[in-house]
Design an enzyme around this catalytic site. Structure first.
Site, PDB file in Angstrom:
ATOM      1  N   ASP A  45      -2.596  -6.969   2.598  1.00  0.00           N
ATOM      2  CA  ASP A  45      -1.723  -6.477   3.675  1.00  0.00           C
ATOM      3  C   ASP A  45      -1.917  -4.978   3.880  1.00  0.00           C
ATOM      4  O   ASP A  45      -1.328  -4.381   4.783  1.00  0.00           O
ATOM      5  CB  ASP A  45      -0.253  -6.850   3.432  1.00  0.00           C
ATOM      6  CG  ASP A  45       0.322  -6.274   2.151  1.00  0.00           C
ATOM      7  OD1 ASP A  45      -0.421  -5.617   1.397  1.00  0.00           O
ATOM      8  OD2 ASP A  45       1.528  -6.488   1.915  1.00  0.00           O
ATOM      9  N   SER A  46      -2.803  -4.373   3.051  1.00  0.00           N
ATOM     10  CA  SER A  46      -3.271  -3.005   3.328  1.00  0.00           C
ATOM     11  C   SER A  46      -3.880  -2.917   4.718  1.00  0.00           C
ATOM     12  O   SER A  46      -4.022  -1.829   5.267  1.00  0.00           O
ATOM     13  CB  SER A  46      -4.313  -2.587   2.285  1.00  0.00           C
ATOM     14  OG  SER A  46      -5.330  -3.572   2.170  1.00  0.00           O
ATOM     15  N   ASP A  84      -3.073 -12.068   0.906  1.00  0.00           N
ATOM     16  CA  ASP A  84      -1.782 -11.459   0.592  1.00  0.00           C
ATOM     17  C   ASP A  84      -0.680 -12.130   1.388  1.00  0.00           C
ATOM     18  O   ASP A  84      -0.840 -12.384   2.593  1.00  0.00           O
ATOM     19  CB  ASP A  84      -1.815  -9.978   1.011  1.00  0.00           C
ATOM     20  CG  ASP A  84      -1.769  -9.035  -0.164  1.00  0.00           C
ATOM     21  OD1 ASP A  84      -1.471  -9.480  -1.292  1.00  0.00           O
ATOM     22  OD2 ASP A  84      -2.035  -7.839   0.056  1.00  0.00           O
ATOM     23  N   LYS A 112      -1.407 -13.991  -2.979  1.00  0.00           N
ATOM     24  CA  LYS A 112      -0.896 -12.912  -3.837  1.00  0.00           C
ATOM     25  C   LYS A 112       0.503 -12.509  -3.379  1.00  0.00           C
ATOM     26  O   LYS A 112       0.739 -12.334  -2.178  1.00  0.00           O
ATOM     27  CB  LYS A 112      -1.838 -11.703  -3.808  1.00  0.00           C
ATOM     28  CG  LYS A 112      -1.328 -10.536  -4.658  1.00  0.00           C
ATOM     29  CD  LYS A 112      -2.415  -9.504  -4.947  1.00  0.00           C
ATOM     30  CE  LYS A 112      -2.693  -8.555  -3.816  1.00  0.00           C
ATOM     31  NZ  LYS A 112      -1.539  -7.745  -3.403  1.00  0.00           N
ATOM     32  N   GLU A 114       3.956  -9.927  -4.353  1.00  0.00           N
ATOM     33  CA  GLU A 114       4.413  -8.747  -5.084  1.00  0.00           C
ATOM     34  C   GLU A 114       5.809  -8.988  -5.658  1.00  0.00           C
ATOM     35  O   GLU A 114       6.720  -9.369  -4.912  1.00  0.00           O
ATOM     36  CB  GLU A 114       4.481  -7.532  -4.148  1.00  0.00           C
ATOM     37  CG  GLU A 114       3.143  -7.147  -3.554  1.00  0.00           C
ATOM     38  CD  GLU A 114       3.235  -5.941  -2.622  1.00  0.00           C
ATOM     39  OE1 GLU A 114       4.313  -5.321  -2.530  1.00  0.00           O
ATOM     40  OE2 GLU A 114       2.223  -5.638  -1.982  1.00  0.00           O
ATOM     41  N   GLU A 181      -0.881  -2.296 -10.247  1.00  0.00           N
ATOM     42  CA  GLU A 181      -1.212  -1.160  -9.367  1.00  0.00           C
ATOM     43  C   GLU A 181      -0.472   0.099  -9.823  1.00  0.00           C
ATOM     44  O   GLU A 181       0.759   0.096  -9.975  1.00  0.00           O
ATOM     45  CB  GLU A 181      -0.832  -1.513  -7.918  1.00  0.00           C
ATOM     46  CG  GLU A 181      -1.115  -0.377  -6.940  1.00  0.00           C
ATOM     47  CD  GLU A 181      -1.140  -0.813  -5.485  1.00  0.00           C
ATOM     48  OE1 GLU A 181      -1.086  -2.020  -5.200  1.00  0.00           O
ATOM     49  OE2 GLU A 181      -1.229   0.083  -4.618  1.00  0.00           O
TER      50      GLU A 181
HETATM   51  O1  KIV Z   1      -3.070  -4.986   0.136  1.00  0.00           O
HETATM   52  C1  KIV Z   1      -3.957  -4.656  -0.659  1.00  0.00           C
HETATM   53  O2  KIV Z   1      -5.048  -4.244  -0.290  1.00  0.00           O
HETATM   54  C2  KIV Z   1      -3.664  -4.766  -2.084  1.00  0.00           C
HETATM   55  C3  KIV Z   1      -4.615  -4.137  -3.053  1.00  0.00           C
HETATM   56  C4  KIV Z   1      -4.544  -2.671  -2.968  1.00  0.00           C
HETATM   57  C5  KIV Z   1      -4.417  -4.622  -4.435  1.00  0.00           C
HETATM   58  O3  KIV Z   1      -2.678  -5.341  -2.455  1.00  0.00           O
END
Ligand code: KIV
Length: 264
Positions: A45-46, A84, A112, A114, A181
């Protein structure tokens, strides 16, 4: 390289072989990273920051992650693809199951999420229903407003202990990978040794089983700013495929991350 699976990553951990992961958001970069043997590609989600130009990851939607997951999937031959789950897409176990199914059907091998203690039931429910989970602890960017900024986590004893206990509980709940992280290297080492599942670090020192970076940082195009824990490999090599190869090699031989990329 044979197809990367949760089993092959587990074997790498057991054999003490370091693996690499990169974010990817389209088929072309995914194809190049896959061809260079990057074991894991993450549709992070970056993308809310590096593709969309937002200040944080909160505006990203499940549909947007699904769109990029479909694109990345078309570029992959061997890498494991993680998608994500964005902010508020897994606030309840029901939401998590609905949205994780969308991402798996878009081509992800794993999702993934969080968070720690509050996610345990969700992790078990997803895993039992055939959706592998990568957990994510430490500086979890979706909680930036709770943290009061993008700050290193786990620096004091109580928080370090909580992160370690949450990591163990997530593993017990069924998580098959863990991202750590921006936490002190010593804490990341303790967690990596305490868990049987592979642990991937970003800003977590050299002792995790694998390393992940945001592709824009590796290629030095993250709006002029490279975080302390990252490295511009394009500046070192001058060519994208060579930059990816150098990242993989430096992780494998323990050169990256160095002390200058690490929090103590
Ligand atoms: O969203 C992302 O790119 C991430 C990584 C930085 C681990 O969660």
């Amino acid at each position: 390289m044979a197809k990367v699976t949760t089993s092959s990553l587990l074997k790498m951990k057991q054999e003490g072989k370091k693996f690499t992961a990169l974010t990817a958001y389209d088929a072309s970069f995914a194809g190049a990273f896959d061809a260079e043997g990057i074991e894991i590609l993450l549709v992070g989600d970056s993308l809310g920051m590096v593709l969309q130009g937002n200040e944080d990851t909160l505006p990203v939607t499940t549909d947007e992650i699904a769109y990029h997951t479909r694109s990345v999937r078309r570029g992959i031959k061997q890498s494991l693809l993680i998608a994500d789950m964005p902010f508020m897409s897994y606030a309840t176990p029901e939401q998590a199951m609905h949205n994780a199914a969308i991402l798996m059907q878009a081509g992800a091998n794993m999702v993934k999420l969080e968070g720690g203690q509050w996610l345990l039931q969700t992790v078990t429910m997803l895993t039992e229903r055939g959706i592998p989970v990568c957990a994510h602890l430490g500086l979890t960017p979706q909680s930036v407003n709770v943290f009061g900024g993008f700050k290193i986590q786990g620096r004091d004893e109580a928080n370090a202990k909580r992160i370690l206990e949450e990591a163990k509980a997530l593993q017990a709940a069924g998580a098959q990978l863990l991202v750590l992280e921006c936490i002190p290297a010593s804490l990341a080492k303790t967690i990596t040794q305490a868990l049987t599942i592979p642990v991937i670090g970003i800003g977590a020192g050299a002792d995790t089983d694998g390393q992940i970076l945001v592709m824009h940082d590796v290629l030095g195009i993250s709006s002029g700013y490279i975080p302390k824990f990252s490295k511009n490999y394009l500046a070192q090599t001058g060519e994208i495929r060579a930059a990816v190869k150098a990242f993989k090699e430096e992780v494998a031989n323990g050169t990256f991350p160095g002390k200058e990329h690490t929090f103590n």
